[in-house]
Design a protein around this motif. Structure first.
Motif, short mmCIF file in Angstrom:
data_model
loop_
_atom_site.label_atom_id
_atom_site.label_comp_id
_atom_site.label_asym_id
_atom_site.label_seq_id
_atom_site.Cartn_x
_atom_site.Cartn_y
_atom_site.Cartn_z
N ALA A 174 -3.55 0.59 7.35
CA ALA A 174 -4.94 0.77 7.78
C ALA A 174 -5.66 1.75 6.87
N ALA A 175 -4.96 2.81 6.48
CA ALA A 175 -5.58 3.80 5.58
C ALA A 175 -5.89 3.17 4.24
N LEU A 176 -4.97 2.37 3.75
CA LEU A 176 -5.20 1.69 2.47
C LEU A 176 -6.38 0.73 2.59
N ALA A 177 -6.41 0.01 3.72
CA ALA A 177 -7.47 -0.98 3.91
C ALA A 177 -8.83 -0.30 3.95
N SER A 178 -8.92 0.83 4.64
CA SER A 178 -10.22 1.48 4.77
C SER A 178 -10.67 2.08 3.44
N SER A 179 -9.73 2.37 2.56
CA SER A 179 -10.15 2.86 1.25
C SER A 179 -10.24 1.72 0.25
N GLY A 180 -10.06 0.50 0.75
CA GLY A 180 -10.24 -0.67 -0.09
C GLY A 180 -9.12 -0.93 -1.09
N MET A 181 -8.02 -0.21 -0.92
CA MET A 181 -6.95 -0.35 -1.91
C MET A 181 -5.93 -1.42 -1.53
N LEU A 182 -5.99 -1.88 -0.29
CA LEU A 182 -4.93 -2.74 0.22
C LEU A 182 -4.80 -4.02 -0.60
N THR A 183 -5.94 -4.59 -0.98
CA THR A 183 -5.88 -5.87 -1.67
C THR A 183 -5.55 -5.71 -3.15
N THR A 184 -5.83 -4.51 -3.68
CA THR A 184 -5.61 -4.35 -5.12
C THR A 184 -4.22 -3.81 -5.44
N LEU A 185 -3.58 -3.19 -4.43
CA LEU A 185 -2.29 -2.56 -4.67
C LEU A 185 -1.22 -3.61 -4.97
N SER A 186 -0.34 -3.29 -5.89
CA SER A 186 0.75 -4.23 -6.17
C SER A 186 1.64 -4.33 -4.93
N PRO A 187 1.99 -5.55 -4.55
CA PRO A 187 2.78 -5.72 -3.31
C PRO A 187 4.12 -4.98 -3.35
N ILE A 188 4.75 -4.96 -4.50
CA ILE A 188 6.05 -4.27 -4.58
C ILE A 188 5.88 -2.78 -4.33
N LEU A 189 4.83 -2.23 -4.96
CA LEU A 189 4.54 -0.81 -4.78
C LEU A 189 4.25 -0.52 -3.32
N PHE A 190 3.50 -1.43 -2.69
CA PHE A 190 3.16 -1.25 -1.28
C PHE A 190 4.42 -1.21 -0.43
N VAL A 191 5.31 -2.17 -0.67
CA VAL A 191 6.53 -2.24 0.13
C VAL A 191 7.36 -0.96 -0.05
N ILE A 192 7.51 -0.55 -1.31
CA ILE A 192 8.32 0.64 -1.58
C ILE A 192 7.72 1.86 -0.92
N ALA A 193 6.40 2.03 -1.10
CA ALA A 193 5.74 3.21 -0.53
C ALA A 193 5.85 3.20 0.99
N ALA A 194 5.61 2.03 1.60
CA ALA A 194 5.65 1.96 3.06
C ALA A 194 7.06 2.26 3.58
N VAL A 195 8.07 1.69 2.91
CA VAL A 195 9.44 1.90 3.38
C VAL A 195 9.81 3.38 3.28
N PHE A 196 9.46 4.00 2.13
CA PHE A 196 9.81 5.42 1.99
C PHE A 196 9.08 6.29 3.00
N LEU A 197 7.82 5.96 3.23
CA LEU A 197 7.04 6.72 4.20
C LEU A 197 7.66 6.60 5.59
N GLY A 198 7.97 5.36 5.96
CA GLY A 198 8.58 5.13 7.28
C GLY A 198 9.91 5.85 7.42
N MET A 199 10.70 5.82 6.34
CA MET A 199 12.00 6.49 6.38
C MET A 199 11.82 7.99 6.55
N ALA A 200 10.86 8.54 5.80
CA ALA A 200 10.66 9.99 5.86
C ALA A 200 10.22 10.42 7.25
N VAL A 201 9.20 9.75 7.78
CA VAL A 201 8.66 10.17 9.08
C VAL A 201 9.70 9.97 10.19
N SER A 202 10.31 8.79 10.23
CA SER A 202 11.28 8.52 11.30
C SER A 202 12.50 9.42 11.18
N GLY A 203 12.94 9.62 9.94
CA GLY A 203 14.11 10.47 9.73
C GLY A 203 13.85 11.89 10.20
#
Ligand SMILES: Nc1ncnc2c1ncn2[C@@H]1O[C@H](COP(=O)(O)OP(=O)(O)O)[C@@H](O)[C@H]1O
Ligand SMILES: [Mg+2]
Lengths: 393, 314
Positions: free
Chosen positions: A122-151
């Motif tokens: 949602a944050a990416l979408a509101s800053s308009g970056m969601l569609t331009t971001l490379s999908p691989i980068l998105f997946v990696i960033a999201a996974v690491f973020l989720g791991m960090a917060v949940s961990g």
């Protein structure tokens, strides 16, 4: 025999051979792989036999052809569910390994991971970056973020809600875990509703690409149908496998992993080796929570919409998977997850096909899958791998 | 392994941080040095107790000077390990009723007593697995009774517990590696592992076998080897002979003697009083949580009560 030369034996003692390294990291995965093949072959064989047997009774469709047509998709579905349960089950089993305690809040750790992804997108979408971001980068960033917060969340929960109860009777921390789980659900609901994300939060992603066609499967009259895997399922499976390799490396090779196993096997003896038991327990929660968070991200990405209660059922099933594999046993959790995932996928897809839609498989899958589970546990009470296999945490 | 023995010369009243010069060599005390009463080993000299300051750490000599012994006459350090009036409870069970004992650098001290006397409880209290409700545990003069077990291990107080407590699903190699958990000096760890294999060649043959699959004797060797991997300043051994065949018991005890000869201080808990008194320098006799006798090993062997109750003589 005894050590002769001082210099010559150095190598023997300190360096483990490449072969033992490979077997310790990939051995458990090979076992998981065998269970994947085994589940697919056994369950596939059963549905094909059933289709052959019931073929005569059906005039509306060619049951055999129908069965074969959906089989590859069902197997992929089984894999995705299997890896989902496996990654969550690892959190239950590792914590059980070191504390003999079922962390019932783990399903909510998973849910929080999914929400972290939803917030991120949602944050990416509101800053308009969601569609331009490379999908691989998105997946990696999201996974690491989720791991960090949940961990970190799992680690904090241990510190606040479980550690003070360490000496209490066994039921007490269990109740604390249930309390934590309810708190997390409602806090997340409050946050989601008040931040505009909404109760049913959308998990948007960049365009992750077209389904990958793996093969063309011939069916009757020279026609073929493509066997394909959609990108989200593929991402799920690839990331899960990478994490499982990482976990096996961590637990079986590193010093920290040895400390975790030592604490799991004998806590007082581990402390007599100079291991800070509390820290090892905290790190175990961190690792389990991170795996749960990553699973949440992958899950949210695949289903697209989540709510604060999505952790309950996968959490319960992953717990079942951990018990099925032999609770406390890391390879067992992965194997249990795979077996449960495959059972569910097969029942969900084939029950309605075989009963002309009278039993819509999706809603009966749990009954059948869990009945089979109970049967397995009656005959193997310590789980599929239980005590037989020695790779307990 | 172990510390150098420094014979130092000085006057009364020295405390931590004091510095000075002896025979042209500069020294500084990095640990408090206290005066000892006349019961301590050492000769009387000029009204002051002459003795030895054990331990490089207690007396640090400037790098520039040659670290050869310098002579001091009236000073000792405190014992390496000391228990003062220690009371330990299990819930309401009063297991240790005011234990006082001391272990000097370089000694083998044995703690003998029948089953349930409180020997293991004493070791558990020293290692921090149990907290004394009253009394003090001192290591090199510093209180350690409030520290968690891993901190006590870090200081060099390392225990091979009763019942061996090998990690059953770790291999022999991994068990030894876990023993060196707090160390990062890979080359030195490898050297110590070799030393363990010199003491116990059987372990080398079982290198990649899981601990739980070893025989009782092999597990005991592994338990001692694992403790040695932590480079103990004082090694606490809880009934290393338990459940072993007589031949093996002799072998283990002779190895314990070797370990001590190589410089490791040992506190040995045993029910096998005969063997323990044969290799120990001094001993304490424990009865229902209290120390009833303390003497040199030779004197204890001659003692009527010990002979009657623990050696099966008389
Ligand atoms: N975990 C425990 N809980 C309660 N009492 C204990 C426990 N361990 C030992 N005790 C009691 O403390 C006393 C000393 O035990 P212990 O130190 O094991 O004796 P030893 O090692 O000399 O055989 C015994 O009376 C024993 O019953
Ligand atoms: Mg005992």
């Amino acid at each position: 025999m005894a050590v002769e030369a001082t210099t010559g034996s150095d190598l023997v003692i300190t360096r483990r051979s490449f072969r033992s390294f490979m077997s310790e990291v990939f051995g458990p995965l090979l076992q998981v792989f065998l269970f994947v093949i085994g589940s697919a072959v056994v369950l596939g064989g059963i549905v094909l036999l059933l289709a052959l047997a019931l073929r005569g009774a059906r005039t509306d469709i060619d049951l055999l052809q129908g069965t074969i047509t959906i089989l590859p998709q069902v197997i992929i579905d089984g894999l995705v569910r299997g890896f989902l349960y496996a990654t969550i089950a690892l959190g239950y089993t590792m914590v059980y390994g070191v504390l003999e305690f079922i962390n019932f809040a783990h399903g909510e750790i998973f849910m929080v991971g999914a929400f972290v992804g939803a917030f991120f997108s949602a944050a990416l979408a509101s800053s308009g970056m969601l569609t331009t971001l490379s999908p691989i980068l998105f997946v990696i960033a999201a996974v690491f973020l989720g791991m960090a917060v949940s961990g970190l969340l799992a680690m904090s929960i241990e510190r606040v809600a479980y550690r003070p109860l360490r000496g209490a009777p066994r039921l007490v921390p269990l109740i604390s875990a249930i309390g934590v789980s309810l708190v997390l659900q409602d806090v997340m609901r409050m946050i989601a509703v008040n931040t505009g994300l909404g109760f049913n939060a959308q998990f948007r992603t960049p365009d992750l690409g077209q389904p990958l066609v793996l093969a063309q499967m011939p069916i009757a009259d020279d026609r073929t149908i493509p066997v394909s895997i959609d990108s989200r399922s593929l991402i799920f499976i690839v990331v899960a496998i990478i994490m499982l390799i990482g976990l096996n490396y961590l637990v079986n090779i590193t010093k920290l992993g040895k400390a975790i196993r030592a604490v799991a096997q004998d806590r007082p003896a581990a402390s007599l080796m100079g291991i800070d038991v509390n820290r090892v327990i905290a790190v175990t929660f961190l690792i389990g929570g991170a795996l749960g968070g990553a699973a949440g991200i992958l899950f949210g990405m695949r289903v697209g919409s989540i709510n604060p209660y999505v952790g309950f059922l996968p959490g319960l099933k992953a717990f079942t998977a951990a018990v099925l594999g032999g609770i406390g046993n890391i390879t067992g959790a992965m194997v249990g997850g795979i077996v449960l995932g495959f059972l569910e996928a097969f029942v969900a897809s084939y029950l309605s096909l075989f009963t002309r839609g009278q039993f819509s498989g999706a809603s009966y899958a749990d009954i059948v899958a869990f009945s089979i589970l109970i049967l397995i546990l009656i005959f193997r009470p310590s789980g599929l791998l239980g005590e037989v296999v020695t790779q307990k945490v | 392994m172990g510390w150098n023995r420094w014979e130092v010369d000085g006057e009364c009243g020295k405390v931590k941080g004091d510095r000075g010069r002896v025979e042209g060599r500069r020294w500084r005390l990095v640990a408090p040095v206290c005066r000892r009463d006349a019961r301590a080993p050492g000769e009387q000299k000029g009204g002051l107790v002459a003795g030895k300051l054990w331990g490089l750490k207690a007396l640090r000599i400037s790098r520039r000077s040659n670290p050869s012994p310098i002579v001091l006459s009236s000073w000792f350090s405190m014992p390496l390990l000391e228990l003062k009036n220690v009371h330990t409870y299990y819930g309401s069970i009063h297991a240790l009723k005011g234990i006082s004992l001391s272990v000097e650098e370089g000694e083998i001290v044995t703690l003998i007593g029948s089953n349930g006397a409180g020997k293991s409880t004493t070791l558990r209290t020293i290692s921090g697995l149990l907290k004394p409700r009253q009394g003090e545990v001192l290591f090199r003069g510093e209180r350690i009774d409030h520290l968690p077990p891993h901190k006590i291990v870090e200081m060099g107080v390392i225990q091979s517990p009763e019942g061996r407590r090998i990690f059953p699903r770790l291999t022999v190699r991994e068990n030894l590696e876990v023993g060196a958990f707090l160390r990062n000096d890979k080359a030195e760890i490898a050297r110590d592992m070799e030393r363990v294999f010199h003491l116990f060649p059987r372990l080398y043959e079982r290198l990649n076998q899981r601990g739980g699959t070893l025989s009782g004797g092999e597990q005991q060797m592994l338990a001692i080897g694992r403790a040695l991997m932590g480079r103990p300043r004082v090694l606490l051994l809880d009934e290393p002979s338990m459940g072993l065949a007589p031949v093996l018991v002799e072998q283990i005890f002779s190895i314990i003697g070797d370990i001590n000869a190589q410089g490791t201080t040992i506190l040995l808990v045993e029910q096998n009083a005969l063997m323990a008194l044969a290799i120990a320098h001094r001993g304490y006799v424990l009865q229902t949580g209290e120390i009833v006798l303390a003497d040199t090993a030779n004197a204890l062997r001659e003692n009527k009560l010990v002979q009657h109750a623990y050696l099966g003589i008389g």
